[in-house]
Every structure is written in structure tokens, then in C-alpha cells.
Design an enzyme around this catalytic site. Structure first.
Site, PDB file in Angstrom:
ATOM      1  N   ASP A   1      -8.276  40.296   4.443  1.00 55.13           N
ATOM      2  CA  ASP A   1      -9.345  41.037   3.766  1.00 55.13           C
ATOM      3  C   ASP A   1     -10.069  41.939   4.760  1.00 55.13           C
ATOM      4  O   ASP A   1      -9.441  42.522   5.626  1.00 55.13           O
ATOM      5  CB  ASP A   1     -10.297  40.063   3.055  1.00 55.13           C
ATOM      6  CG  ASP A   1     -11.055  39.159   4.017  1.00 55.13           C
ATOM      7  OD1 ASP A   1     -10.562  38.894   5.126  1.00 55.13           O
ATOM      8  OD2 ASP A   1     -12.164  38.713   3.658  1.00 55.13           O
TER       9      ASP A   1
ATOM     10  N   GLY B   1     -12.620  38.438  10.376  1.00 54.13           N
ATOM     11  CA  GLY B   1     -13.852  39.215  10.344  1.00 54.13           C
ATOM     12  C   GLY B   1     -14.057  40.087  11.569  1.00 54.13           C
ATOM     13  O   GLY B   1     -14.709  41.126  11.498  1.00 54.13           O
TER      14      GLY B   1
ATOM     15  N   GLU C   1      -4.501  34.877   7.366  1.00 52.70           N
ATOM     16  CA  GLU C   1      -5.194  34.260   6.224  1.00 52.70           C
ATOM     17  C   GLU C   1      -4.268  33.557   5.235  1.00 52.70           C
ATOM     18  O   GLU C   1      -4.703  32.649   4.516  1.00 52.70           O
ATOM     19  CB  GLU C   1      -6.014  35.326   5.475  1.00 52.70           C
ATOM     20  CG  GLU C   1      -7.281  35.739   6.175  1.00 52.70           C
ATOM     21  CD  GLU C   1      -7.057  36.770   7.269  1.00 52.70           C
ATOM     22  OE1 GLU C   1      -8.035  37.167   7.922  1.00 52.70           O
ATOM     23  OE2 GLU C   1      -5.902  37.181   7.493  1.00 52.70           O
TER      24      GLU C   1
END
Length: 396
Positions: free
Chosen positions: A187, A156, A179
């Protein structure tokens, strides 16, 4: 190594400070509800510090003990602040509190634990929807957005920085998108920016979770500038006292003369050869034929990852090169939503590495050959219209 990375990426600590505040409040106040709300507001306010500096704005991620990991309330506050500032500020700086991290990632542990409750997936869907919407706002922001990515910058935290116009790395920067080790995929728009790195570097970083440190983050094309951490205070002062918005000149003045070789330079030909293979299976076959210590080490790393995550990641990054940021985020949202199940690899990966910490995830499917095209296509399939991620231009 990967276990260490993921532990850092998705670090999450419960707030003992908030618990103590609530206990103190209960002992002195007749209103339990009011007390809890006040404590919650205080916590949320402190987790993101907003500073108005004349015509400029500064956002400080303020969870240093949790390596500035972001949660839903933080994302909401950052998003609303950026929307307000887009018409009123000349530039925005975002940084992390403390010496260790800009932002070590998102709070995935709570998202997975929520799956044990009825309709627990809704919490994850809301988090990813809000986070990706913020990522898109940063990517389309009309004012200069400057992220100082000193310290750990993963998951993030990458989404909070990579889509902005300027990303300032220091010798303390540690970048990774690991991830696949927890059954997810890179992402926060990673399928957009990784697909645009030189050659097959993005595929390599996305599949293996390889860490880049310091000046390597600039040489890889992830940071736009490199500034020694001891110069950051002076840099921020000069940026925040700008009369004319000549940001590029200031940043260039603070960047020392560079005469460094990219740490992966000795392996770029191997990365090109092996990671240009049409399938994950063939990538591993080419690495095995390579015989070098570097190649064998990467075989070991890949074989520990979630097989389905590897195939999803490769497909998403391969296809991301031809897509816009908005299109990549919409596809990532579909993939994230379909990962929010108790019998999926995301749940199992977080359980094994962050909850039970037995470091022994049992992936399903267990092997790459068992991850069929049908399985992958279902993960990429469009969601019901009302559930699809809706992104709009950032103008107010």
C-alpha cells in the site's frame, strides 16, 4: 526469509521509557490526567524531531529501537509540518535516527489488536486515511523533498520516501514490500510506483516481497541517487547551505561512478516470462515449468503467502499503471478498510507472525482457486461516499 522480512517491516515495541516517566510523575504529582498528557506529549514530540535550518527543514524519525516504525501521532506531526513548510522552506530532508533503519514500516500490530475491541476497525481506518493523505502530500509537494533512505526502508517507510522528488540510497539500504506475507497488500501508493518499474519487476517485488539491497535500490528505479553512507553528513551540509537550489548537481557530485550489474539482471527474462502471466495461478505454473532453483524458490515463497493477498496485489498493480497516484491511494484505502476484520487474512497474518509468532497462518480462503472474482470485486468495491478517501491538492 519472509518471516524475517516481515518481522523487520512491522517491528513494534512498547515504550518502557514512557511507562517509567508516568510512574515517576504519579509519585510526585497530584494530577494523574495532567501527568499522562505530559508524558504522551513528550513521547510524541520525541518520536519525530523537527529542525529548522535557515530556509530549509529537516525531519528525523526518532524511534531507533523500533526501527523508526511510524504510528498515527508521527504521521500527523509529519503531515502538519510539511503543510507549514511548503510555503516557507526551500527544501525538506527526511531521515531516520540510528544506523539500522530509515523506517521499517507502520505499526500494524496495534491496528490488528484493536480489532478485538468494539468498533476497533475505526483505529485502522483513521491510520490508513491519515497515512495515505500524507503520502499524497509528499507526491504533490511543491518544494524539493529529499528522503535519505539509509538502512531498512519498508512498508510505511517506502510511502514516506518513494513519492518525493529525491530518494538517496546507501550501501545500507534494504528495501522491500512484503505485505502479502501478513495478509495485506503493498500500500502507501505502492500500486502506483511498483506498476511503473521496468517490465514486470514491480509485480515480482509486490507478490514475493523480495528484498533489494544497496545499489540495487537505485538500479531497480526506486532510488534516484546512490551515496555512500560515509558521505551523508557532507551531503546534508551542502544541501542545507545551498544559496541556489541546484540540488541535482550536488547529488550527482556525491554519487560515485557506478559499474554494477543489477542483482536480478540474470533473472529478468524469467521475471518477464513468468510474471507477465494473466493470473497468479499461471505465474506459479510458469515458475514450476521453469525448473531452475531460482524459480522453485519463488514458487515456495508464493505458496506461503495469503492467496487473497496475492490476487488483490496483482490486480491492484496491474490496474495501477493506468491510474494517478490519487486514484491508486483511493483504491488502496478501500482495500485496507475491507482488510480490517477479525476473520480476515490481515488479522490472521499479523497474529501468526507478530502476536503469537507461531509462523503458521491459516489463510481464508485457503487456496488461490477459492479466491473468486466475486470475493476480489467486493474488496475493490467503492465505499459509502462519506467513507471514501478524500484527497486534495497540497497547496495551503
Amino acid at each position: 526469509m519472509m518471516q524475517s522480512i516481515v518481522g523487520k517491516l512491522y517491528h513494534f515495541n512498547a515504550s518502557t521509557t514512557l511507562a517509567r516517566a508516568t510512574i515517576r510523575c504519579l509519585s510526585t504529582s497530584g494530577s494523574v490526567t495532567a501527568c499522562k498528557e505530559a508524558a504522551s506529549d513528550k513521547k510524541n514530540m520525541d518520536e519525530v524531531v523537527i529542525k529548522d535550518v535557515g530556509n530549509n527543514g529537516v525531519i528525523i524519525l526518532n524511534r531507533p529501537k523500533a526501527l523508526n516504525a511510524i504510528n498515527l501521532s508521527m504521521v500527523k506531526k509529519i503531515y502538519s509540518t510539511l503543510k507549514q513548510w511548503e510555503t516557507s522552506k526551500k527544501l525538506v530532508i527526511i531521515e531516520g535516527a540510528g544506523e539500522k533503519a530509515f523506517c521499517a514500516g507502520g505499526d500494524v500490530k496495534s491496528l490488528v489488536l484493536a480489532l478485538n475491541e468494539p468498533k476497533g476497525e475505526l483505529q485502522g481506518e483513521q491510520f490508513f486515511r491519515t497515512e495515505y493523505t500524507m503520502n499524497y502530500l509528499i507526491g504533490t509537494y511543491s518544494k524539493p523533498y529529499i528522503a535519505i533512505i539509509s538502512g531498512i526502508t519498508m512498508g510505511g517507510g517506502v510511502g514516506l520516501s518513494i513519492h518525493g522528488k529525491y530518494r538517496i540510497a546507501t550501501e545500507k539500504t534494504l528495501f522491500a514490500m512484503p505485505e502479502t506475507a501478513i495478509g495485506l497488500f503493498p500500500d502507501v501508493g505502492a500500486t502506483y510506483f511498483l506498476s511503473r518499474l521496468k517490465g514486470k519487476l514491480g509485480i515480482y517485488l509486490g507478490l514475493t516481497g523480495h528484498r533489494l539491497k544497496g545499489i540495487d535500490v537505485l538500479l531497480a528505479g526506486i532510488a534516484t541517487h546512490f551515496v555512500p553512507s560515509e558521505k551523508l553528513a557532507d551531503l546534508k551540509r551542502d544541501l542545507l547551505t545551498l544559496r541556489e537550489t541546484d540540488i541535482e548537481t550536488i547529488l550527482n557530485n556525491y554519487q560515485p561512478k557506478l559499474n554494477h550489474e543489477f542483482s536480478l539482471a540474470p533473472h529478468m527474462s524469467q521475471i518477464e516470462n513468468c510474471f507477465s502471466a494473466p493470473s497468479v495461478e499461471e505465474i506459479i505454473e510458469r515458475l514450476q515449468k521453469d525448473k531452475s532453483d531460482w524459480a522453485q524458490k519463488n514458487v515456495e515463497i508464493l505458496l506461503k503467502m495469503s492467496p487473497s493477498s496475492l490476487k488483490i496485489t496483482k490486480k491492484a498493480i496491474d490496474e495501477g499503471k493506468e491510474k494517478s497516484l490519487a486514484e491508486c491511494l483511493k483504491i488502496e484505502y478501500r482495500l485496507a478498510c475491507t482488510a480490517l476484520t477479525r476473520d480476515g487474512d490481515f488479522y490472521e497474518g499479523v497474529r501468526a507472525l507478530l502476536v503469537d509468532k507461531d509462523q503458521k497462518p491459516v489463510w481464508k480462503p485457503t487456496s488461490l482457486t477459492d479466491v473468486t472474482d466475486e470475493y476480489i470485486n467486493k474488496r475493490f468495491a467503492t465505499l459509502p461516499v462519506e467513507k471514501e478517501l478524500q484527497l486534495y491538492t497540497s497547496k495551503l
